[in-house]
Design a protein around this motif. Structure first.
Motif, mmCIF file in Angstrom:
data_model
loop_
_atom_site.group_PDB
_atom_site.id
_atom_site.type_symbol
_atom_site.label_atom_id
_atom_site.label_comp_id
_atom_site.label_asym_id
_atom_site.label_seq_id
_atom_site.Cartn_x
_atom_site.Cartn_y
_atom_site.Cartn_z
ATOM 1 N N GLY A 111 25.657 124.548 35.936
ATOM 2 C CA GLY A 111 24.738 126.456 36.097
ATOM 3 C C GLY A 111 25.365 127.017 34.419
ATOM 4 O O GLY A 111 25.163 127.826 34.665
ATOM 5 N N LYS A 112 26.929 127.161 34.467
ATOM 6 C CA LYS A 112 26.864 127.643 33.826
ATOM 7 C C LYS A 112 26.460 127.379 32.244
ATOM 8 O O LYS A 112 25.687 128.296 30.778
ATOM 9 N N HIS A 124 19.845 131.193 29.813
ATOM 10 C CA HIS A 124 19.124 132.066 30.891
ATOM 11 C C HIS A 124 19.575 133.742 29.544
ATOM 12 O O HIS A 124 19.210 134.719 29.569
ATOM 13 N N VAL A 125 20.664 133.806 29.068
ATOM 14 C CA VAL A 125 21.490 135.275 28.702
ATOM 15 C C VAL A 125 20.850 135.047 27.310
ATOM 16 O O VAL A 125 20.767 135.702 26.777
ATOM 17 N N ALA A 126 20.509 133.872 26.510
ATOM 18 C CA ALA A 126 20.549 133.614 25.925
ATOM 19 C C ALA A 126 18.823 133.873 25.298
ATOM 20 O O ALA A 126 18.516 134.775 24.269
ATOM 21 N N ARG A 127 18.260 133.943 26.437
ATOM 22 C CA ARG A 127 16.622 134.244 25.996
ATOM 23 C C ARG A 127 17.174 136.023 26.386
ATOM 24 O O ARG A 127 15.349 136.400 26.347
ATOM 25 N N ILE A 134 12.097 137.900 36.782
ATOM 26 C CA ILE A 134 11.802 139.542 35.940
ATOM 27 C C ILE A 134 12.270 138.689 34.339
ATOM 28 O O ILE A 134 11.666 139.062 33.504
ATOM 29 N N LEU A 135 13.130 137.745 33.948
ATOM 30 C CA LEU A 135 13.071 137.339 32.511
ATOM 31 C C LEU A 135 11.108 136.748 32.155
ATOM 32 O O LEU A 135 10.910 137.635 31.112
ATOM 33 N N ASN A 136 11.351 135.760 32.847
ATOM 34 C CA ASN A 136 9.869 135.493 32.381
ATOM 35 C C ASN A 136 8.671 136.649 32.887
ATOM 36 O O ASN A 136 7.834 136.622 31.875
ATOM 37 N N PHE A 137 8.545 137.338 33.433
ATOM 38 C CA PHE A 137 7.815 138.770 33.360
ATOM 39 C C PHE A 137 8.134 139.688 32.195
ATOM 40 O O PHE A 137 6.959 140.255 32.056
ATOM 41 N N PHE A 138 9.249 139.573 31.937
ATOM 42 C CA PHE A 138 9.620 140.696 30.457
ATOM 43 C C PHE A 138 8.958 139.921 29.374
ATOM 44 O O PHE A 138 8.612 140.507 28.571
ATOM 45 N N GLU A 139 9.195 138.383 28.957
ATOM 46 C CA GLU A 139 8.844 137.705 28.299
ATOM 47 C C GLU A 139 7.811 137.684 28.171
ATOM 48 O O GLU A 139 6.993 138.085 27.321
#
Length: 110
Positions: free
Chosen positions: A9-10, A16-19, A56-61
């Motif tokens: 998980g970490k 995720h944070v790096a993306r 959300i991250l995928n959508f933003f990318e």
């Protein structure tokens, strides 16, 4: 939860944070505000993996790849964007309201 699952998980969260950090600054700012909003409003499923945040991250990318500004992707009312995302989700507020109702109902039956 096993140690192995915690470590996995970490790792996933760090990736995720790096993306997020790889996004343009305007996207990072809006993403962080969305994250804060969702943590406060609290869809219950948000803590089950990082599904919604990853979506959300995928959508933003995709928005970055299409050359769009972040507000072209979310609209100018970011809170409304968030509310739309969680419209059909159970929130912690919903759970609390149910708890209060059950306590009142139980007390009134005595």
């Amino acid at each position: 939860m096993s140690f192995k699952k915690i470590m996995e998980g970490k790792k996933e969260w760090k990736a995720h944070v790096a993306r997020v950090k790889a996004l343009p600054k305007d996207y990072q700012i809006v993403y962080k505000e969305i994250q804060k909003y969702l943590f406060k409003v609290g869809p219950v499923e948000l803590n089950e993996g990082n599904g919604l945040l990853s979506e959300i991250l995928n959508f933003f990318e995709e928005g970055v790849a299409a050359g769009k500004g972040v507000l072209q992707v979310t609209g100018t009312d970011v809170a409304a964007f968030c509310d739309e995302l969680i419209a059909d989700s159970k929130t912690y507020a919903d759970l609390y309201q149910e708890s209060v109702k059950q306590k009142v109902d139980k007390a009134m039956k005595k």
